[in-house]
Design a protein around this motif. Sequence first.
Motif, short mmCIF file in Angstrom:
data_model
loop_
_atom_site.label_atom_id
_atom_site.label_comp_id
_atom_site.label_asym_id
_atom_site.label_seq_id
_atom_site.Cartn_x
_atom_site.Cartn_y
_atom_site.Cartn_z
N THR A 165 0.81 -1.22 0.00
CA THR A 165 0.00 0.00 0.00
C THR A 165 0.84 1.27 0.00
OG1 THR A 165 -0.17 -0.15 2.42
CG2 THR A 165 -1.96 -1.11 1.12
N GLY A 166 2.11 1.16 0.36
CA GLY A 166 2.97 2.34 0.38
C GLY A 166 3.57 2.69 -0.97
N VAL A 167 3.35 1.86 -1.97
CA VAL A 167 3.90 2.11 -3.30
C VAL A 167 2.93 2.97 -4.09
CG1 VAL A 167 4.68 1.09 -5.47
CG2 VAL A 167 5.23 -0.03 -3.30
N GLN A 168 3.36 4.13 -4.50
CA GLN A 168 2.49 5.07 -5.18
C GLN A 168 2.00 4.50 -6.52
OE1 GLN A 168 4.32 8.85 -5.91
NE2 GLN A 168 2.41 9.88 -6.38
N GLY A 169 0.70 4.58 -6.75
CA GLY A 169 0.12 4.16 -8.02
C GLY A 169 -0.04 2.67 -8.18
N VAL A 170 0.21 1.89 -7.13
CA VAL A 170 0.27 0.43 -7.28
C VAL A 170 -1.09 -0.17 -7.64
CG1 VAL A 170 -0.09 -0.11 -4.83
CG2 VAL A 170 1.15 -1.71 -6.28
N GLN A 171 -2.17 0.33 -7.04
CA GLN A 171 -3.47 -0.29 -7.28
C GLN A 171 -3.94 -0.08 -8.71
OE1 GLN A 171 -5.20 -2.43 -5.41
NE2 GLN A 171 -6.57 -2.60 -7.17
N ARG A 172 -3.81 1.15 -9.23
CA ARG A 172 -4.25 1.41 -10.60
C ARG A 172 -3.35 0.67 -11.59
NH1 ARG A 172 -6.71 1.07 -14.20
NH2 ARG A 172 -7.71 2.61 -15.56
N THR A 173 -2.06 0.59 -11.29
CA THR A 173 -1.15 -0.17 -12.14
C THR A 173 -1.53 -1.64 -12.17
OG1 THR A 173 0.67 1.36 -11.67
CG2 THR A 173 1.26 -0.82 -12.51
N PHE A 174 -1.86 -2.19 -11.00
CA PHE A 174 -2.28 -3.58 -10.94
C PHE A 174 -3.49 -3.83 -11.82
CE2 PHE A 174 -5.25 -6.70 -9.29
CZ PHE A 174 -4.48 -7.85 -9.35
N GLU A 175 -4.45 -2.93 -11.80
CA GLU A 175 -5.67 -3.11 -12.59
C GLU A 175 -5.36 -3.19 -14.08
OE1 GLU A 175 -8.02 0.19 -11.40
OE2 GLU A 175 -8.49 -0.63 -9.42
N ILE A 176 -4.40 -2.40 -14.55
CA ILE A 176 -4.01 -2.44 -15.96
C ILE A 176 -3.31 -3.75 -16.27
CG2 ILE A 176 -2.55 -1.34 -17.71
CD1 ILE A 176 -3.12 1.34 -16.26
N ILE A 177 -2.42 -4.17 -15.38
CA ILE A 177 -1.72 -5.45 -15.58
C ILE A 177 -2.72 -6.60 -15.53
CG2 ILE A 177 -0.07 -7.05 -14.52
CD1 ILE A 177 1.51 -4.56 -13.61
N GLN A 178 -3.66 -6.53 -14.61
CA GLN A 178 -4.68 -7.57 -14.47
C GLN A 178 -5.45 -7.74 -15.78
OE1 GLN A 178 -8.07 -6.63 -11.94
NE2 GLN A 178 -7.91 -8.64 -10.97
N LYS A 179 -5.79 -6.63 -16.40
CA LYS A 179 -6.53 -6.66 -17.66
C LYS A 179 -5.72 -7.35 -18.75
CE LYS A 179 -6.87 -2.83 -19.90
NZ LYS A 179 -7.24 -1.43 -20.31
N GLY A 180 -4.43 -7.04 -18.83
CA GLY A 180 -3.58 -7.66 -19.84
C GLY A 180 -3.42 -9.15 -19.63
N LEU A 181 -3.20 -9.57 -18.38
CA LEU A 181 -3.03 -10.99 -18.09
C LEU A 181 -4.32 -11.76 -18.31
CD1 LEU A 181 -0.75 -10.83 -14.93
CD2 LEU A 181 -0.11 -11.56 -17.22
N ASP A 182 -5.45 -11.10 -18.07
CA ASP A 182 -6.74 -11.75 -18.32
C ASP A 182 -6.87 -12.14 -19.79
OD1 ASP A 182 -9.55 -12.42 -17.36
OD2 ASP A 182 -10.00 -11.01 -18.97
N GLU A 183 -6.30 -11.34 -20.68
CA GLU A 183 -6.35 -11.65 -22.10
C GLU A 183 -5.48 -12.87 -22.43
OE1 GLU A 183 -5.88 -8.44 -24.83
OE2 GLU A 183 -6.86 -7.00 -23.50
N LEU A 184 -4.58 -13.23 -21.54
CA LEU A 184 -3.76 -14.43 -21.73
C LEU A 184 -4.40 -15.66 -21.10
CD1 LEU A 184 -0.09 -13.23 -21.03
CD2 LEU A 184 -1.43 -13.08 -23.14
N GLY A 185 -5.54 -15.47 -20.42
CA GLY A 185 -6.14 -16.59 -19.71
C GLY A 185 -5.49 -16.82 -18.36
N VAL A 186 -4.92 -15.75 -17.80
CA VAL A 186 -4.26 -15.81 -16.50
C VAL A 186 -5.01 -14.91 -15.53
CG1 VAL A 186 -2.11 -15.36 -15.24
CG2 VAL A 186 -2.03 -16.29 -17.58
#
Length: 228
Positions: free
Chosen positions: A85-106
């Motif tokens: 939680t102390g890393v700036q921008g981590v949650q929004r960054t995760f959401e973008i990464i999550q979207k990309g990995l979802d396209e891989l079936g991950v």
Amino acid sequence: QVREAFEYAMNREEIAEVVWRGDATPVASIVAPQTGVWMNPEIQPLPYDTAEGNRILDELGYTRGSDGIRAAEGHKMEYEVITPTGVQGVQRTFEIIQKGLDELGVKVTPNALDDTTAFEAILAPDNKYEKFDMAMWSWVGYLDPDFVLSVVTCAQWGGWSDTGYCNPEYDQLYLEQQQALDVNDRWNIVHEMQKIFYEDAAYSVMWYDPQFQAYRTDRFTGYNPQPP
């Protein structure tokens, strides 16, 4: 190969634009651009290309189930990502990464922890790094690359290391760059170290965030960014 496939799902350009409003620099090396010549310019991010990521996983035989999630060696490709939680921008960054990995079936899910608890979860149990799947983190480097290069040495298990990465070849080069008397020799070693670490893909380096400075131009002059 799995980590390479995941790299193709990392939309660094979108992260830079959405999370940092275009001010961040997408990169791939652990050595920052601010270090000047110490950053290896050959280390470049893979393009955002989920079709290529899917091709790699398909060739590995990791097929999708009825729910769209792939299975690898009999295990679903579902992973928990520690998001300090102390890393700036981590949650929004995760959401973008999550979207990309979802396209891989991950499928990835976040586990938001305070920084101390997050680091303890990464090291567990007993500094063996055996309990976590993936984690996000950030580092603040220096103009000299020595510190950030040291973070991923074997000697930092249970210390600075947040991956459990250990490569004796890399460690030997780390010692050599410390002892090099000629700056050109050290330059070559540091560039080779970055190449080795990039190819081993213990990190997916996303970006370097902006470091803004404000000062009055009517009172202060002659200040130049470092390194020049």
